[in-house]
Design a protein around this motif. Structure first.
Motif, mmCIF file in Angstrom:
data_model
loop_
_atom_site.group_PDB
_atom_site.id
_atom_site.type_symbol
_atom_site.label_atom_id
_atom_site.label_comp_id
_atom_site.label_asym_id
_atom_site.label_seq_id
_atom_site.Cartn_x
_atom_site.Cartn_y
_atom_site.Cartn_z
ATOM 1 N N VAL A 168 53.036 94.388 125.833
ATOM 2 C CA VAL A 168 53.580 93.389 124.919
ATOM 3 C C VAL A 168 53.096 93.649 123.498
ATOM 4 O O VAL A 168 51.899 93.824 123.257
ATOM 5 N N LEU A 169 54.033 93.670 122.561
ATOM 6 C CA LEU A 169 53.731 93.830 121.144
ATOM 7 C C LEU A 169 53.763 92.453 120.481
ATOM 8 O O LEU A 169 54.797 91.780 120.487
ATOM 9 N N CYS A 170 52.621 92.005 119.934
ATOM 10 C CA CYS A 170 52.504 90.654 119.381
ATOM 11 C C CYS A 170 52.183 90.687 117.894
ATOM 12 O O CYS A 170 51.566 91.628 117.405
ATOM 13 N N ASP A 171 52.555 89.629 117.205
ATOM 14 C CA ASP A 171 52.178 89.459 115.804
ATOM 15 C C ASP A 171 50.913 88.625 115.653
ATOM 16 O O ASP A 171 50.383 88.496 114.559
ATOM 17 N N GLN A 172 50.464 88.028 116.747
ATOM 18 C CA GLN A 172 49.233 87.234 116.745
ATOM 19 C C GLN A 172 48.508 87.497 118.062
ATOM 20 O O GLN A 172 49.018 88.179 118.942
ATOM 21 N N PHE A 195 48.520 94.686 126.032
ATOM 22 C CA PHE A 195 48.891 93.986 124.805
ATOM 23 C C PHE A 195 48.527 94.814 123.577
ATOM 24 O O PHE A 195 47.510 95.512 123.557
ATOM 25 N N ILE A 196 49.393 94.713 122.568
ATOM 26 C CA ILE A 196 49.142 95.321 121.260
ATOM 27 C C ILE A 196 49.296 94.214 120.227
ATOM 28 O O ILE A 196 50.325 93.541 120.191
ATOM 29 N N SER A 211 34.698 97.348 118.837
ATOM 30 C CA SER A 211 35.275 97.149 120.161
ATOM 31 C C SER A 211 34.571 96.039 120.925
ATOM 32 O O SER A 211 33.383 95.804 120.737
ATOM 33 N N MET A 212 35.340 95.395 121.782
ATOM 34 C CA MET A 212 34.779 94.392 122.681
ATOM 35 C C MET A 212 35.456 94.527 124.040
ATOM 36 O O MET A 212 36.564 95.046 124.146
ATOM 37 N N VAL A 213 34.760 94.031 125.053
ATOM 38 C CA VAL A 213 35.256 94.155 126.419
ATOM 39 C C VAL A 213 36.452 93.233 126.636
ATOM 40 O O VAL A 213 36.443 92.075 126.224
ATOM 41 N N MET A 214 37.475 93.766 127.306
ATOM 42 C CA MET A 214 38.672 92.993 127.638
ATOM 43 C C MET A 214 38.975 93.151 129.124
ATOM 44 O O MET A 214 38.648 94.172 129.717
ATOM 45 N N PRO A 215 39.644 92.184 129.764
ATOM 46 C CA PRO A 215 39.901 92.277 131.199
ATOM 47 C C PRO A 215 41.166 93.061 131.552
ATOM 48 O O PRO A 215 41.490 93.196 132.726
ATOM 49 N N LEU A 216 41.900 93.523 130.558
ATOM 50 C CA LEU A 216 43.102 94.321 130.801
ATOM 51 C C LEU A 216 43.336 95.215 129.582
ATOM 52 O O LEU A 216 42.694 95.031 128.552
ATOM 53 N N PRO A 217 44.206 96.228 129.670
ATOM 54 C CA PRO A 217 44.405 97.133 128.528
ATOM 55 C C PRO A 217 44.900 96.399 127.287
ATOM 56 O O PRO A 217 45.927 95.728 127.311
ATOM 57 N N VAL A 218 44.143 96.510 126.212
ATOM 58 C CA VAL A 218 44.458 95.838 124.953
ATOM 59 C C VAL A 218 44.130 96.762 123.805
ATOM 60 O O VAL A 218 43.121 97.449 123.818
ATOM 61 N N VAL A 219 45.013 96.805 122.807
ATOM 62 C CA VAL A 219 44.757 97.553 121.582
ATOM 63 C C VAL A 219 45.007 96.638 120.395
ATOM 64 O O VAL A 219 46.050 95.974 120.324
ATOM 65 N N ALA A 220 44.043 96.574 119.484
ATOM 66 C CA ALA A 220 44.194 95.776 118.269
ATOM 67 C C ALA A 220 44.347 96.716 117.089
ATOM 68 O O ALA A 220 43.547 97.636 116.906
ATOM 69 N N LEU A 221 45.390 96.509 116.290
ATOM 70 C CA LEU A 221 45.747 97.438 115.220
ATOM 71 C C LEU A 221 45.648 96.796 113.845
ATOM 72 O O LEU A 221 45.766 95.577 113.700
ATOM 73 N N SER A 222 45.466 97.650 112.842
ATOM 74 C CA SER A 222 45.639 97.178 111.472
ATOM 75 C C SER A 222 47.114 96.860 111.269
ATOM 76 O O SER A 222 47.973 97.279 112.057
ATOM 77 N N ARG A 223 47.434 96.136 110.218
ATOM 78 C CA ARG A 223 48.830 95.765 109.963
ATOM 79 C C ARG A 223 49.698 96.999 109.757
ATOM 80 O O ARG A 223 50.849 97.055 110.217
ATOM 81 N N ASP A 224 49.164 98.015 109.080
ATOM 82 C CA ASP A 224 49.937 99.242 108.853
ATOM 83 C C ASP A 224 50.254 99.938 110.172
ATOM 84 O O ASP A 224 51.391 100.383 110.406
ATOM 85 N N ASP A 225 49.243 100.043 111.049
ATOM 86 C CA ASP A 225 49.468 100.686 112.343
ATOM 87 C C ASP A 225 50.409 99.858 113.215
ATOM 88 O O ASP A 225 51.236 100.400 113.951
ATOM 89 N N LEU A 226 50.286 98.531 113.118
ATOM 90 C CA LEU A 226 51.178 97.665 113.891
ATOM 91 C C LEU A 226 52.624 97.855 113.432
ATOM 92 O O LEU A 226 53.545 97.912 114.256
ATOM 93 N N ASN A 227 52.834 97.995 112.129
ATOM 94 C CA ASN A 227 54.184 98.243 111.603
ATOM 95 C C ASN A 227 54.719 99.589 112.076
ATOM 96 O O ASN A 227 55.928 99.739 112.316
#
Length: 461
Positions: A175-179, A194-195, A203-219
């Motif tokens: 899932v690609l999210c804006d928030q 989730f992205i 980095s922090m521990v998550m219970p499933l695959p998650v990637v947090a991006l800068s706004r430029d990378d998200l775009n």
């Protein structure tokens, strides 16, 4: 894997008719204690990440997770803080540690995780050793593979999920999210990953695959999604990489100065606190989410809570060399031997990192130390309490002549001045030689003398 278990005893408490277990059900306290005094364990890791020999700073130290003041311990570690700033005479932590310093106990406290905003620090009492956090020379990254061609390198993220979730549409999809999505919805959604956006770079521990991006990378991901009828992505396994140039001040580390006390540099010092591997409670959720039952023996956490026990350990290390030293002498030794970070990287300068980064070996031989007496701290308290209705003196001592923060024999020097106005200020200080007898010390001033005239009198001791 072998453990040496030496728990003397434990006690549960009843609060509102409910018995609270003495066990750590969260993991935070176990992690902090492990950083401070954990035994050496080979082949420790978080699911293979950060694989190494893990060991606390002073494994021989004895920990008391309770009434340390009453039992006369040498050092108190507090990896917590107030949610909102409090004036010192109404701050329960400052009041308690005022009693501790009166009994000759050093208190080390985490600065807080509300940075990078200025004046976000809540631990600012002069009698408390306040610790900011830095990163280390290793960081953990994730890679996001777009189609067959492109890979973005990003940090994992520390918190969770939102309203971009429609479970009927995202089953087994990334899932690609804006928030950030809502946590309970993550569990219900059955999404593969989730992205979403993040400003943090750790980095922090998550219970499933998650990637947090800068706004430029998200775009960039959004453009890729629009460019193909079958937007395939892969969130690859996290991996450790070198972090050249470290240490840097963590963005989340709280900054000074504090609104209630301008003439005091806080934090006092900085220590490692980003992506720290340490022991973890076997009944605590590694991600902090109740439905995450992926229990582990070691986990990776970030925060000034992790930096605090590093400083506790160094203070105990110095105490082992100099058992007769006072809390202020140990504090001075750590601060005056710390290595300075580059002020050009941080607009807050010393209000981001204090005296600098801890140096355990140098701290055992500081040469000169600043001794701050309890009576000087009492003068500060009296100065505040006289101007604050309802405050009291938490000691049997009577109030001496009041004093300002800049006038006590503290280990750093700062004063608030008006912008554009000329000023002259003096900082009276007394130093004690703890080095070799008959040593000679010569003052050396660094900086830009064209902007500020500074002199030390006498310039040779």
């Amino acid at each position: 894997m072998h453990y040496i278990v030496s728990i003397i005893g434990a006690r549960s408490y009843i609060v509102d008719s409910k018995e609270l277990s003495a066990r750590d059900t969260v993991g935070h306290e176990t992690h902090v204690a492990s950083v401070l005094a954990g035994n050496q364990v080979r082949h420790s890791s978080y699911h293979g990440l950060a694989h190494r020999i893990a060991r606390g700073g002073v494994p021989s130290a004895r920990l008391a997770i309770y009434k340390a003041i009453a039992d006369g311990f040498d050092i108190i570690s507090i990896s917590l803080g107030n949610d909102d700033p409090l004036e010192l005479t109404f701050d329960p932590i400052a009041i308690r540690e005022f009693h501790a310093i009166e009994r000759g106990i050093l208190t080390v406290n985490s600065a807080g995780n509300k940075g990078p905003s200025r004046a976000s620090i809540n631990s600012y009492a002069p009698w408390i050793f306040t610790v900011a956090t830095s990163d280390i020379d290793r960081k953990i990254i994730d890679k996001l593979l777009l189609g067959k061609d492109a890979t973005l390198v990003v940090s994992s993220y520390r918190n969770y999920v939102i309203e971009c979730l429609e479970s009927s549409l995202i089953d087994h999809k990334v899932v690609l999210c804006d928030q950030e999505p809502i946590l309970e919805e993550v569990k219900k959604s059955r999404a593969s990953g989730f992205i979403y956006p993040s400003l943090d770079n750790y980095s922090m521990v998550m219970p499933l695959p998650v990637v947090a991006l800068s706004r430029d990378d998200l775009n960039s991901v959004k453009k890729f999604k629009k460019s193909t009828t079958e937007p395939l992505v892969q969130i690859l396994r996290s991996e450790p990489v070198d972090n050249p140039g470290a240490p840097f001040v963590a963005p989340f580390s709280s900054r000074g100065p504090r609104i209630y006390m301008h003439d005091m540099i806080k934090p006092d010092i900085i220590a490692p606190g980003v992506e720290i591997l340490a022991a973890y409670s076997s009944i605590g959720s590694p991600s902090g989410i109740t439905w995450d039952k992926n229990f582990v023996e070691f986990s990776i956490l970030s925060g000034t809570s992790m930096a605090c026990p590093h400083v506790d350990a160094v203070a105990a290390f110095v105490k082992s060399f100099h058992p007769e030293w006072s809390p202020s002498a140990i504090k001075s030794a750590l601060m005056t031997t710390a290595w300075e970070l580059s002020a050009s990287l941080y607009s807050e300068a010393e209000f981001a990192y204090g005296s600098g980064h801890i140096d355990p070996l140098k701290a055992t031989t500081p040469g000169l130390v600043y001794e701050t007496s309890f009576q000087e701290y009492l003068k500060i308290w009296c100065n505040i309490s006289r101007s604050t209705p309802g405050s009291v003196i938490p000691t049997s001592s009577s109030c001496p002549t009041k004093s300002t923060a800049k006038d006590i024999n503290y280990h750093s020097m700062v004063v608030q001045v008006k912008v554009g106005a000329s000023f002259a200020v003096a900082f009276p200080r007394t130093v004690t030689n703890v080095g070799r007898a008959n040593s000679t010390y010569v003052a050396h001033i660094e900086g830009e003398p064209s902007k500020l005239h500074v002199s030390v009198e006498p310039d040779t001791l």
